[in-house]
Design a protein around this motif. Structure first.
Motif, PDB file in Angstrom:
ATOM      1  N   VAL A  67       1.006  -1.122  -0.044  1.00  0.00           N
ATOM      2  CA  VAL A  67       0.367  -0.367  -0.458  1.00  0.00           C
ATOM      3  C   VAL A  67       1.033   0.924  -0.062  1.00  0.00           C
ATOM      4  O   VAL A  67       0.249   2.479  -0.812  1.00  0.00           O
ATOM      5  CB  VAL A  67      -0.911   0.076   1.578  1.00  0.00           C
ATOM      6  N   ALA A  68       1.890   1.372   0.862  1.00  0.00           N
ATOM      7  CA  ALA A  68       2.787   3.239   0.551  1.00  0.00           C
ATOM      8  C   ALA A  68       3.394   2.600  -0.935  1.00  0.00           C
ATOM      9  O   ALA A  68       3.623   3.360  -1.305  1.00  0.00           O
ATOM     10  CB  ALA A  68       4.055   2.113   2.046  1.00  0.00           C
ATOM     11  N   GLU A  69       3.903   1.804  -0.957  1.00  0.00           N
ATOM     12  CA  GLU A  69       4.926   1.283  -2.518  1.00  0.00           C
ATOM     13  C   GLU A  69       3.468   2.389  -3.771  1.00  0.00           C
ATOM     14  O   GLU A  69       3.968   2.973  -4.358  1.00  0.00           O
ATOM     15  CB  GLU A  69       4.954   0.268  -2.584  1.00  0.00           C
ATOM     16  N   ILE A  70       2.449   1.965  -3.554  1.00  0.00           N
ATOM     17  CA  ILE A  70       1.253   2.472  -4.400  1.00  0.00           C
ATOM     18  C   ILE A  70       1.605   4.171  -4.138  1.00  0.00           C
ATOM     19  O   ILE A  70       1.028   4.314  -5.281  1.00  0.00           O
ATOM     20  CB  ILE A  70       0.379   1.896  -3.930  1.00  0.00           C
ATOM     21  N   LEU A  71       0.896   4.189  -3.011  1.00  0.00           N
ATOM     22  CA  LEU A  71       1.252   5.918  -2.434  1.00  0.00           C
ATOM     23  C   LEU A  71       1.904   6.237  -3.345  1.00  0.00           C
ATOM     24  O   LEU A  71       1.746   7.489  -3.427  1.00  0.00           O
ATOM     25  CB  LEU A  71       0.756   6.273  -0.789  1.00  0.00           C
ATOM     26  N   GLU A  72       3.014   5.799  -3.169  1.00  0.00           N
ATOM     27  CA  GLU A  72       4.753   6.205  -3.181  1.00  0.00           C
ATOM     28  C   GLU A  72       5.045   6.269  -5.115  1.00  0.00           C
ATOM     29  O   GLU A  72       5.143   7.265  -5.387  1.00  0.00           O
ATOM     30  CB  GLU A  72       5.570   5.547  -3.144  1.00  0.00           C
ATOM     31  N   GLU A  73       4.697   5.138  -5.962  1.00  0.00           N
ATOM     32  CA  GLU A  73       4.030   5.687  -7.041  1.00  0.00           C
ATOM     33  C   GLU A  73       2.909   6.265  -7.627  1.00  0.00           C
ATOM     34  O   GLU A  73       3.664   7.430  -8.546  1.00  0.00           O
ATOM     35  CB  GLU A  73       3.391   3.770  -7.332  1.00  0.00           C
ATOM     36  N   ARG A 269      10.904 -17.539  -6.529  1.00  0.00           N
ATOM     37  CA  ARG A 269      10.113 -16.805  -7.501  1.00  0.00           C
ATOM     38  C   ARG A 269      10.122 -15.169  -6.018  1.00  0.00           C
ATOM     39  O   ARG A 269       9.829 -14.770  -5.139  1.00  0.00           O
ATOM     40  CB  ARG A 269       8.768 -17.367  -7.131  1.00  0.00           C
ATOM     41  N   PRO A 270       9.665 -14.280  -6.915  1.00  0.00           N
ATOM     42  CA  PRO A 270       9.168 -13.081  -6.279  1.00  0.00           C
ATOM     43  C   PRO A 270       7.863 -12.906  -5.925  1.00  0.00           C
ATOM     44  O   PRO A 270       6.830 -13.496  -6.204  1.00  0.00           O
ATOM     45  CB  PRO A 270       9.221 -11.988  -7.638  1.00  0.00           C
ATOM     46  N   ASN A 271       7.190 -12.002  -4.607  1.00  0.00           N
ATOM     47  CA  ASN A 271       6.581 -11.218  -4.568  1.00  0.00           C
ATOM     48  C   ASN A 271       6.050 -10.008  -4.282  1.00  0.00           C
ATOM     49  O   ASN A 271       6.884  -9.085  -4.317  1.00  0.00           O
ATOM     50  CB  ASN A 271       5.563 -12.195  -2.907  1.00  0.00           C
ATOM     51  N   GLY A 272       5.187  -9.455  -4.148  1.00  0.00           N
ATOM     52  CA  GLY A 272       4.822  -7.885  -4.258  1.00  0.00           C
ATOM     53  C   GLY A 272       4.126  -8.014  -5.271  1.00  0.00           C
ATOM     54  O   GLY A 272       2.538  -8.562  -4.659  1.00  0.00           O
ATOM     55  N   THR A 286       4.812  -4.046 -15.093  1.00  0.00           N
ATOM     56  CA  THR A 286       6.296  -3.763 -14.604  1.00  0.00           C
ATOM     57  C   THR A 286       5.975  -4.537 -12.892  1.00  0.00           C
ATOM     58  O   THR A 286       5.074  -4.459 -12.070  1.00  0.00           O
ATOM     59  CB  THR A 286       5.785  -2.346 -14.423  1.00  0.00           C
ATOM     60  N   LEU A 287       6.578  -5.105 -12.940  1.00  0.00           N
ATOM     61  CA  LEU A 287       6.476  -6.391 -11.668  1.00  0.00           C
ATOM     62  C   LEU A 287       7.221  -5.287 -10.349  1.00  0.00           C
ATOM     63  O   LEU A 287       8.866  -4.915 -10.541  1.00  0.00           O
ATOM     64  CB  LEU A 287       7.751  -6.975 -11.435  1.00  0.00           C
ATOM     65  N   ARG A 288       6.587  -5.228  -9.312  1.00  0.00           N
ATOM     66  CA  ARG A 288       7.168  -4.391  -8.001  1.00  0.00           C
ATOM     67  C   ARG A 288       7.257  -5.462  -7.231  1.00  0.00           C
ATOM     68  O   ARG A 288       6.455  -5.276  -6.687  1.00  0.00           O
ATOM     69  CB  ARG A 288       6.563  -3.216  -7.263  1.00  0.00           C
ATOM     70  N   ALA A 289       8.490  -6.028  -6.925  1.00  0.00           N
ATOM     71  CA  ALA A 289       9.217  -6.978  -5.812  1.00  0.00           C
ATOM     72  C   ALA A 289       8.917  -6.083  -4.768  1.00  0.00           C
ATOM     73  O   ALA A 289       9.855  -5.454  -4.060  1.00  0.00           O
ATOM     74  CB  ALA A 289       9.915  -7.212  -6.430  1.00  0.00           C
ATOM     75  N   LEU A 290       8.721  -6.869  -3.431  1.00  0.00           N
ATOM     76  CA  LEU A 290       9.355  -6.572  -2.311  1.00  0.00           C
ATOM     77  C   LEU A 290      10.749  -6.568  -2.015  1.00  0.00           C
ATOM     78  O   LEU A 290      11.134  -6.093  -0.997  1.00  0.00           O
ATOM     79  CB  LEU A 290       8.112  -7.517  -1.486  1.00  0.00           C
ATOM     80  N   ASP A 291      10.964  -7.667  -2.633  1.00  0.00           N
ATOM     81  CA  ASP A 291      12.732  -8.305  -2.412  1.00  0.00           C
ATOM     82  C   ASP A 291      13.424  -7.176  -3.203  1.00  0.00           C
ATOM     83  O   ASP A 291      13.338  -7.341  -4.236  1.00  0.00           O
ATOM     84  CB  ASP A 291      13.164  -9.702  -2.890  1.00  0.00           C
ATOM     85  N   LYS A 292      13.584  -5.952  -3.199  1.00  0.00           N
ATOM     86  CA  LYS A 292      14.326  -5.296  -4.520  1.00  0.00           C
ATOM     87  C   LYS A 292      15.330  -5.678  -4.623  1.00  0.00           C
ATOM     88  O   LYS A 292      16.328  -5.326  -5.999  1.00  0.00           O
ATOM     89  CB  LYS A 292      14.320  -4.072  -3.759  1.00  0.00           C
ATOM     90  N   ASN A 297      12.387  -7.637 -10.124  1.00  0.00           N
ATOM     91  CA  ASN A 297      11.801  -6.593  -9.575  1.00  0.00           C
ATOM     92  C   ASN A 297      12.131  -5.252 -10.622  1.00  0.00           C
ATOM     93  O   ASN A 297      13.471  -5.166 -11.444  1.00  0.00           O
ATOM     94  CB  ASN A 297      13.220  -5.968  -8.058  1.00  0.00           C
ATOM     95  N   ASP A 298      11.287  -4.549 -10.747  1.00  0.00           N
ATOM     96  CA  ASP A 298      11.340  -3.220 -12.013  1.00  0.00           C
ATOM     97  C   ASP A 298      11.527  -3.604 -13.430  1.00  0.00           C
ATOM     98  O   ASP A 298      11.840  -3.109 -14.400  1.00  0.00           O
ATOM     99  CB  ASP A 298      12.112  -2.205 -11.614  1.00  0.00           C
ATOM    100  N   GLU A 299      11.301  -4.763 -13.492  1.00  0.00           N
ATOM    101  CA  GLU A 299      11.313  -5.379 -15.558  1.00  0.00           C
ATOM    102  C   GLU A 299       9.798  -4.983 -15.638  1.00  0.00           C
ATOM    103  O   GLU A 299       8.584  -5.271 -15.097  1.00  0.00           O
ATOM    104  CB  GLU A 299      11.742  -7.181 -15.071  1.00  0.00           C
ATOM    105  N   THR A 300       9.532  -4.563 -16.968  1.00  0.00           N
ATOM    106  CA  THR A 300       8.353  -4.610 -17.874  1.00  0.00           C
ATOM    107  C   THR A 300       8.368  -5.584 -18.524  1.00  0.00           C
ATOM    108  O   THR A 300       9.477  -5.598 -19.561  1.00  0.00           O
ATOM    109  CB  THR A 300       8.801  -2.928 -18.294  1.00  0.00           C
ATOM    110  N   LYS A 301       6.803  -5.899 -18.620  1.00  0.00           N
ATOM    111  CA  LYS A 301       6.760  -6.572 -19.960  1.00  0.00           C
ATOM    112  C   LYS A 301       5.927  -6.270 -20.666  1.00  0.00           C
ATOM    113  O   LYS A 301       4.309  -5.896 -20.335  1.00  0.00           O
ATOM    114  CB  LYS A 301       6.357  -8.355 -18.939  1.00  0.00           C
TER     115      LYS A 301
END
Ligand code: ZN
Length: 306
Positions: A67-73, A269-272, A286-292, A297-301
């Motif tokens: 939730v914090a990441e979404i608000l930051e984004e 595998r990533p979570n996020g 774009t994946l926003r993984a919890l494990d940076k 992480n941050d890859e865009t498909k």
């Protein structure tokens, strides 16, 4: 099924009162100047106990981080048009206490005027869910089927949120004949724009002579045939496997397997969560993984509608 259009000037105030603007009513989204994007979450598995840990993840904590990441984004890219939790919102049995704990975790998004939709997974239960999220309940006058459904019309695509929950805490998912009829009808009414379907369980084709347990959608053949028969259906987005990835079904339908917000079954595998920017011709995810430090992480498909 009525369509409630939200006037652009009143968008924020409307969303504040409508908060979780789900239910079987279609909700229109006003256009905005920023590139429209959507926050796709799945499998939060929140337990009544905020400190509950499973497979090394504290579920409530993961939701708070996302939730914090979404608000930051949102600070740099504008608010998402909506956030969706695509099933298994609750820990295992869809208990009232689970939703009681989940609701305040989502409040910061609602306070920012971001609508949230929740779909039902096999670990959810519509009764207790509606007790804590009453505004999401399908209006009685429209509830011809006992499923939790929503349609969200946005600028470049229409979103159809389906309900694959068959039996609470049993792994198998189901669309069912009545919901397929409903979906076919509503898709036909909106054939002019790409359609994105969102549901918890994955499609799973079983060999005819198999007596193995179905862990995906039990009526996969009928469901996928339906989607393929409507060429404006471009993607099916699902969770359930806790294993992020992409596939393409015959008929050129993109299959998007969301990562879980909660725990993983395979720790590599990533979570996020996923940031999905949708245009008239495709979707950039774009994946926003919890494990940076995760390699994906941050890859865009980039998915293109064909
Ligand atoms: Zn799950």
């Amino acid at each position: 099924m009525p369509v409630s259009l939200i006037p652009s000037s009143g968008r924020r105030s409307f969303l504040k009162t409508a908060t979780l603007a789900a239910s079987a009513s279609a909700v229109g989204i006003a256009s905005s100047r920023e590139e429209p994007w959507f926050a796709l979450l799945a499998d939060t598995h929140v337990d009544a106990d905020r400190k509950k840990e499973a497979r090394g993840a504290v579920m409530a904590e993961n939701v708070m981080r996302v939730v914090a990441e979404i608000l930051e984004e949102a600070k740099t890219n504008g608010d998402p048009q909506f956030a969706v939790i695509n099933g298994d919102c609750a820990y295992l049995k869809g208990l009232r206490g689970d939703y009681e704990t989940l609701r305040p975790l989502l409040q910061p998004l609602l306070d920012s005027g971001i609508p949230i939709h929740l779909t039902m997974g096999n670990h959810d239960d519509r009764g207790p869910f509606y007790e804590l999220f009453p505004e999401a309940e399908t209006p009685k006058s429209e509830a011809t089927i006992e499923k939790h459904l929503a349609i969200v019309e946005s600028e470049s695509a229409n979103w159809f949120l389906v309900d694959t929950l068959q039996i609470v805490d049993n792994v198998t998912g189901e669309i069912g004949a009545k919901q397929r009829d409903w979906l076919a009808r509503e898709l036909d009414r909106r054939s002019g724009k790409p359609a994105i379907i969102v549901g918890h369980h994955y499609p799973q084709y079983m060999p005819e002579d198999s007596d193995a347990r179905v862990t995906g959608i039990t009526d996969t053949v009928e469901f996928m045939d339906l989607l393929r028969s409507k060429p404006w259906v471009k993607a099916y987005v699902y969770g359930h496997s806790h294993n992020y990835g992409f596939k393409k079904a015959s008929g050129d339908i993109h299959l998007i397997n969301q990562p879980p917000v909660a725990y993983l079954f395979d720790e590599k595998r990533p979570n996020g969560w996923l940031k999905a920017a949708v245009s008239a011709t495709g979707m950039n995810i774009t994946l926003r993984a919890l494990d940076k430090s995760h390699p994906e992480n941050d890859e865009t498909k980039n998915l293109t509608w064909t």
